[in-house]
Design a protein around this motif. Structure first.
Motif, PDB file in Angstrom:
ATOM      1  N   ASN A 142       0.857  -1.190   0.000  1.00 39.82           N
ATOM      2  CA  ASN A 142       0.000   0.000   0.000  1.00 39.82           C
ATOM      3  C   ASN A 142       0.891   1.237   0.000  1.00 39.82           C
ATOM      4  O   ASN A 142       1.472   1.604   1.025  1.00 39.82           O
ATOM      5  CB  ASN A 142      -0.917  -0.003   1.227  1.00 39.82           C
ATOM      6  N   CYS A 143       0.983   1.879  -1.154  1.00 38.28           N
ATOM      7  CA  CYS A 143       1.885   3.027  -1.266  1.00 38.28           C
ATOM      8  C   CYS A 143       1.365   4.248  -0.517  1.00 38.28           C
ATOM      9  O   CYS A 143       2.109   5.226  -0.315  1.00 38.28           O
ATOM     10  CB  CYS A 143       2.124   3.367  -2.737  1.00 38.28           C
TER      11      CYS A 143
ATOM     12  N   CYS B 263      13.874  11.214 -12.243  1.00 34.67           N
ATOM     13  CA  CYS B 263      12.461  10.843 -12.363  1.00 34.67           C
ATOM     14  C   CYS B 263      11.662  12.035 -12.876  1.00 34.67           C
ATOM     15  O   CYS B 263      11.707  13.118 -12.272  1.00 34.67           O
ATOM     16  CB  CYS B 263      11.921  10.385 -11.010  1.00 34.67           C
ATOM     17  N   PRO B 264      10.906  11.886 -13.965  1.00 37.67           N
ATOM     18  CA  PRO B 264      10.153  13.014 -14.528  1.00 37.67           C
ATOM     19  C   PRO B 264       8.822  13.265 -13.825  1.00 37.67           C
ATOM     20  O   PRO B 264       8.145  14.247 -14.117  1.00 37.67           O
ATOM     21  CB  PRO B 264       9.911  12.563 -15.976  1.00 37.67           C
TER      22      PRO B 264
ATOM     23  N   GLU C 219       2.101   7.283  -9.497  1.00 32.76           N
ATOM     24  CA  GLU C 219       2.904   7.406 -10.707  1.00 32.76           C
ATOM     25  C   GLU C 219       4.398   7.312 -10.391  1.00 32.76           C
ATOM     26  O   GLU C 219       5.179   6.739 -11.157  1.00 32.76           O
ATOM     27  CB  GLU C 219       2.597   8.729 -11.415  1.00 32.76           C
ATOM     28  N   THR C 220       4.769   7.877  -9.230  1.00 35.17           N
ATOM     29  CA  THR C 220       6.170   7.826  -8.808  1.00 35.17           C
ATOM     30  C   THR C 220       6.608   6.385  -8.546  1.00 35.17           C
ATOM     31  O   THR C 220       7.666   5.943  -9.003  1.00 35.17           O
ATOM     32  CB  THR C 220       6.368   8.659  -7.528  1.00 35.17           C
ATOM     33  N   VAL C 221       5.779   5.659  -7.798  1.00 33.54           N
ATOM     34  CA  VAL C 221       6.097   4.260  -7.500  1.00 33.54           C
ATOM     35  C   VAL C 221       6.188   3.450  -8.786  1.00 33.54           C
ATOM     36  O   VAL C 221       7.101   2.634  -8.964  1.00 33.54           O
ATOM     37  CB  VAL C 221       5.035   3.663  -6.556  1.00 33.54           C
ATOM     38  N   ASP C 222       5.254   3.665  -9.690  1.00 34.39           N
ATOM     39  CA  ASP C 222       5.253   2.913 -10.943  1.00 34.39           C
ATOM     40  C   ASP C 222       6.513   3.190 -11.754  1.00 34.39           C
ATOM     41  O   ASP C 222       7.115   2.279 -12.335  1.00 34.39           O
ATOM     42  CB  ASP C 222       4.011   3.270 -11.760  1.00 34.39           C
TER      43      ASP C 222
ATOM     44  N   GLY D 184       9.484   0.530 -12.698  1.00 36.42           N
ATOM     45  CA  GLY D 184       9.932   0.314 -14.071  1.00 36.42           C
ATOM     46  C   GLY D 184      11.441   0.438 -14.196  1.00 36.42           C
ATOM     47  O   GLY D 184      12.096  -0.353 -14.884  1.00 36.42           O
ATOM     48  N   LEU D 185      12.008   1.439 -13.501  1.00 37.23           N
ATOM     49  CA  LEU D 185      13.462   1.608 -13.495  1.00 37.23           C
ATOM     50  C   LEU D 185      14.144   0.389 -12.875  1.00 37.23           C
ATOM     51  O   LEU D 185      15.141  -0.123 -13.402  1.00 37.23           O
ATOM     52  CB  LEU D 185      13.828   2.873 -12.722  1.00 37.23           C
TER      53      LEU D 185
END
Length: 244
Positions: A18-19, A69-70, A78-81, A85-86
């Motif tokens: 749970n982010c 991170c953009p 969105e940050t966690v995703d 991905g990175l």
């Protein structure tokens, strides 16, 4: 939302992550940097590891800038995703030799299913023995010849499945019991002047109608069989086109 990527990275709780839980989120960021991303040297991770510090948000913001991170840090999902991905890309890069020859289970199952559904896919249609065998079967079963031997073989398969299986033979062997027919309910349409001849004409007419119905059934079966053969476009890589 993140379950697949978390599972790919061997996270301990991919289903329950749970982010939005601040403590869990901070621990996750530390785990991701320590185990997967490793952007900082070990001695430089102190501020990020100090998850109970009031300055942790600033340390996290700096970390996000350092990894380019953009996404804005306020957009947590969105940050966690993006970070996941990175991490996946870096994980693959570190273990490229391990993953390069692997095949997804879904792809394996799809390939096996395709082979099972199309047993003729690996045949060499140009082999003389194959052509001779198909021609012999076609002559034996009285199937119309075709320039494409694979088409003939498919027609043979359809005929065997529909007419020569044990169930089909048993069904065909069953004697048909006729139903009683009241001739007086069927109008002949003309009068021969003889009651016996009129009755015989009625019987012949009913038999003729039954034969026409059987013929129509066979025509419908033939249409279905032809459609099953020709309405099945395949990609022919040798010709560089789709369909025949």
């Amino acid at each position: 939302m993140f379950r697949r990527k978390l599972s790919a990275l061997d996270y301990h709780n991919p289903a329950g992550f749970n982010c939005r839980d601040e403590t869990e989120f901070r621990n996750f960021i530390v785990w991701l940097e320590d185990q997967k991303i490793r952007h900082y040297k070990i001695e430089d991770r102190g501020n990020l590891r100090n998850i109970h510090s009031d300055d942790w948000p600033k340390s996290f913001e700096k970390y996000m800038k350092d990894v380019n991170c953009p996404v804005k840090i306020q957009e947590r999902q969105e940050t966690v995703d993006w970070l996941l991905g990175l991490a996946v890309r870096l994980e693959y890069g570190d273990n490229a030799d391990k993953y390069k020859d692997s095949t997804p289970d879904g792809a394996k199952n799809t390939d096996n299913t395709a082979k099972a559904a199309e047993p003729l896919i690996n045949l060499d249609v140009n082999n003389p023995d194959f052509k001779a065998g198909v021609m012999a079967l076609a002559n034996l079963l009285q199937i119309q010849r075709h320039d494409d031997y694979l088409v003939m073989l498919k027609a043979i398969r359809i005929l065997v499945q529909e007419r020569l299986t044990q169930d089909a033979i048993a069904k065909a062997s069953q004697s048909k019991e006729g139903l009683p027919v009241a001739l007086e309910k069927h109008i002949l349409g003309f009068d021969t002047g003889d009651a016996v001849l009129n009755e015989a004409a009625q019987i012949l007419r009913l038999l003729h109608i039954e034969e026409l119905r059987e013929l129509q059934t066979k025509i419908n079966e033939a249409i279905v069989a032809v459609q099953a053969i020709i309405a099945d476009p395949k990609t022919d890589h040798r010709l560089g086109k789709v369909g025949r």
